[in-house]
Design a protein around this motif. Sequence first.
Motif, PDB file in Angstrom:
ATOM      1  N   UNK A 139      49.832  58.909  14.875  1.00 40.99           N
ATOM      2  CA  UNK A 139      50.270  59.769  16.061  1.00 40.99           C
ATOM      3  C   UNK A 139      49.978  59.238  17.426  1.00 40.99           C
ATOM      4  N   UNK A 140      50.521  58.212  17.738  1.00 36.69           N
ATOM      5  CA  UNK A 140      50.275  57.276  18.881  1.00 36.69           C
ATOM      6  C   UNK A 140      51.534  56.409  19.120  1.00 36.69           C
ATOM      7  N   UNK A 141      51.886  56.216  20.261  1.00 35.37           N
ATOM      8  CA  UNK A 141      52.786  55.273  20.419  1.00 35.37           C
ATOM      9  C   UNK A 141      52.242  53.852  21.268  1.00 35.37           C
ATOM     10  N   UNK A 142      52.763  52.736  20.765  1.00 37.34           N
ATOM     11  CA  UNK A 142      52.249  51.615  21.370  1.00 37.34           C
ATOM     12  C   UNK A 142      53.459  50.937  22.108  1.00 37.34           C
ATOM     13  N   UNK A 143      53.469  50.636  23.300  1.00 45.49           N
ATOM     14  CA  UNK A 143      54.366  50.327  23.970  1.00 45.49           C
ATOM     15  C   UNK A 143      54.344  48.583  23.821  1.00 45.49           C
ATOM     16  N   UNK A 144      55.398  47.971  23.418  1.00 41.51           N
ATOM     17  CA  UNK A 144      55.356  46.464  23.495  1.00 41.51           C
ATOM     18  C   UNK A 144      56.309  45.791  24.262  1.00 41.51           C
ATOM     19  N   UNK A 145      55.860  44.624  24.748  1.00 41.12           N
ATOM     20  CA  UNK A 145      56.949  43.853  25.660  1.00 41.12           C
ATOM     21  C   UNK A 145      58.324  43.818  25.338  1.00 41.12           C
ATOM     22  N   UNK A 146      58.506  43.389  23.814  1.00 38.92           N
ATOM     23  CA  UNK A 146      59.735  43.512  23.203  1.00 38.92           C
ATOM     24  C   UNK A 146      59.629  44.378  21.992  1.00 38.92           C
ATOM     25  N   UNK A 147      60.723  45.431  22.236  1.00 34.71           N
ATOM     26  CA  UNK A 147      60.641  46.441  21.269  1.00 34.71           C
ATOM     27  C   UNK A 147      61.008  45.652  19.730  1.00 34.71           C
ATOM     28  N   UNK A 148      60.195  46.188  18.948  1.00 32.78           N
ATOM     29  CA  UNK A 148      60.538  45.681  17.363  1.00 32.78           C
ATOM     30  C   UNK A 148      61.841  45.866  16.789  1.00 32.78           C
ATOM     31  N   UNK A 149      62.208  45.328  16.024  1.00 34.31           N
ATOM     32  CA  UNK A 149      63.638  45.496  15.502  1.00 34.31           C
ATOM     33  C   UNK A 149      63.376  46.640  14.396  1.00 34.31           C
ATOM     34  N   UNK A 150      62.323  46.783  13.978  1.00 36.74           N
ATOM     35  CA  UNK A 150      62.043  47.808  12.830  1.00 36.74           C
ATOM     36  C   UNK A 150      61.694  49.312  13.665  1.00 36.74           C
ATOM     37  N   UNK A 151      61.807  49.379  14.855  1.00 39.12           N
ATOM     38  CA  UNK A 151      61.264  50.661  15.640  1.00 39.12           C
ATOM     39  C   UNK A 151      62.427  51.613  15.047  1.00 39.12           C
ATOM     40  N   UNK A 152      61.701  52.934  15.162  1.00 36.03           N
ATOM     41  CA  UNK A 152      63.063  53.761  14.813  1.00 36.03           C
ATOM     42  C   UNK A 152      63.935  54.052  16.182  1.00 36.03           C
ATOM     43  N   UNK A 153      64.996  54.949  15.651  1.00 31.69           N
ATOM     44  CA  UNK A 153      65.931  55.092  16.906  1.00 31.69           C
ATOM     45  C   UNK A 153      65.008  55.808  17.807  1.00 31.69           C
ATOM     46  N   UNK A 154      64.337  56.878  17.143  1.00 29.41           N
ATOM     47  CA  UNK A 154      63.603  57.906  18.077  1.00 29.41           C
ATOM     48  C   UNK A 154      62.891  57.083  19.194  1.00 29.41           C
ATOM     49  N   UNK A 155      62.072  56.224  18.381  1.00 29.31           N
ATOM     50  CA  UNK A 155      61.118  55.381  19.212  1.00 29.31           C
ATOM     51  C   UNK A 155      61.905  54.690  20.304  1.00 29.31           C
ATOM     52  N   UNK A 156      62.894  54.005  20.192  1.00 31.53           N
ATOM     53  CA  UNK A 156      63.762  53.175  21.012  1.00 31.53           C
ATOM     54  C   UNK A 156      64.231  54.536  22.201  1.00 31.53           C
ATOM     55  N   UNK A 157      64.631  55.310  21.971  1.00 30.61           N
ATOM     56  CA  UNK A 157      65.295  56.384  22.934  1.00 30.61           C
ATOM     57  C   UNK A 157      63.841  56.736  23.767  1.00 30.61           C
ATOM     58  N   UNK A 158      62.606  56.990  23.306  1.00 31.39           N
ATOM     59  CA  UNK A 158      61.734  57.497  24.069  1.00 31.39           C
ATOM     60  C   UNK A 158      61.022  56.449  24.996  1.00 31.39           C
ATOM     61  N   UNK A 159      61.172  55.166  24.283  1.00 34.32           N
ATOM     62  CA  UNK A 159      60.719  53.894  25.057  1.00 34.32           C
ATOM     63  C   UNK A 159      61.674  53.679  26.329  1.00 34.32           C
ATOM     64  N   UNK A 160      62.746  53.711  26.100  1.00 36.19           N
ATOM     65  CA  UNK A 160      63.792  53.700  27.177  1.00 36.19           C
ATOM     66  C   UNK A 160      63.660  54.777  28.246  1.00 36.19           C
ATOM     67  N   UNK A 161      63.229  55.923  27.682  1.00 35.43           N
ATOM     68  CA  UNK A 161      63.094  57.042  28.741  1.00 35.43           C
ATOM     69  C   UNK A 161      61.852  56.642  29.765  1.00 35.43           C
ATOM     70  N   UNK A 162      60.763  56.211  28.848  1.00 35.83           N
ATOM     71  CA  UNK A 162      59.508  56.082  29.593  1.00 35.83           C
ATOM     72  C   UNK A 162      59.793  54.892  30.759  1.00 35.83           C
ATOM     73  N   UNK A 163      60.672  53.713  30.258  1.00 32.05           N
ATOM     74  CA  UNK A 163      60.778  52.610  30.835  1.00 32.05           C
ATOM     75  C   UNK A 163      61.374  52.823  32.233  1.00 32.05           C
ATOM     76  N   UNK A 164      62.615  53.796  31.945  1.00 34.90           N
ATOM     77  CA  UNK A 164      63.626  54.260  33.250  1.00 34.90           C
ATOM     78  C   UNK A 164      62.692  55.196  34.172  1.00 34.90           C
ATOM     79  N   UNK A 165      62.078  56.047  33.779  1.00 35.97           N
ATOM     80  CA  UNK A 165      61.469  56.992  34.498  1.00 35.97           C
ATOM     81  C   UNK A 165      59.972  56.533  35.320  1.00 35.97           C
ATOM     82  N   UNK A 166      59.432  55.871  34.686  1.00 33.45           N
ATOM     83  CA  UNK A 166      57.974  55.323  35.197  1.00 33.45           C
ATOM     84  C   UNK A 166      58.254  54.765  36.992  1.00 33.45           C
ATOM     85  N   UNK A 167      59.184  53.883  36.824  1.00 35.52           N
ATOM     86  CA  UNK A 167      59.347  53.206  38.455  1.00 35.52           C
ATOM     87  C   UNK A 167      59.711  54.230  39.302  1.00 35.52           C
TER      88      UNK A 167
END
Length: 219
Positions: A139-167
């Motif tokens: 129960x943790x998320x690891x944030x990668x420079x390149x999102x892995x192809x086997x990441x789940x769709x949920x993980x990809x959605x949440x990663x995009x949200x964090x990438x977009x909102x942080x700046x």
Amino acid sequence: MDYNMNNLVPYIPASEYDTVAEEFLNEFYADALKQPMAVPIERIAKDMGLDVQYVCLSEESDIYGATIFTDGALEIYDPEEGLYDTKEFKRKTVLIDPQAVKKTNTGCKHNTLAHECVHWYKHRLYYKMQGYTMPRMARYCKCRIDQLPYSTEEENIMESQAIGIAPRILMPRATFVEAASQYDIVYGKENWQAIYALAQVFDVSKQSVMIRLEECGLL
Ligand SMILES: [Zn+2]
């Protein structure tokens, strides 16, 4: 805010990233919405109850940050021994790998910290539920420079949200546009002086400023 009730991933269309960043600042540091400034994201993370630690997360420096949502073990890398090691961490711990941060698009420790704050702010319910439904899964998320192809769709959605909102937290639209208006930024030209100055004002990388100028339609 709406959640997908099946998995508790929040619905945040990209058009609402600015609004979410403003909500975040309103809650944790409203002064940053009043005038252009370096948002004290380290202090905000502390006020949120997050324990920020700087460690090496991978041998290849391809994981730049992690947020831990429940107590448990996490694999980190020991560069001196050249070995991966499992260490226990408490929930609300944020890990940042300073070497890996340099390889990210924004190349900025503050941006990574803001990114992990977004994960805690918006994604903790998702990870909490993962704990109930799949107790053996981490129960943790690891944030990668390149999102892995086997990441789940949920993980990809949440990663995009964090990438977009942080700046957008570090450079809120209104104060950023206000600060940028003091420089003669010309579309299609090199605007290094302005970019350098804005990076100083907001204490972010020049790459971050360039991306934000473009998002705000200024570059
Ligand atoms: Zn992330």
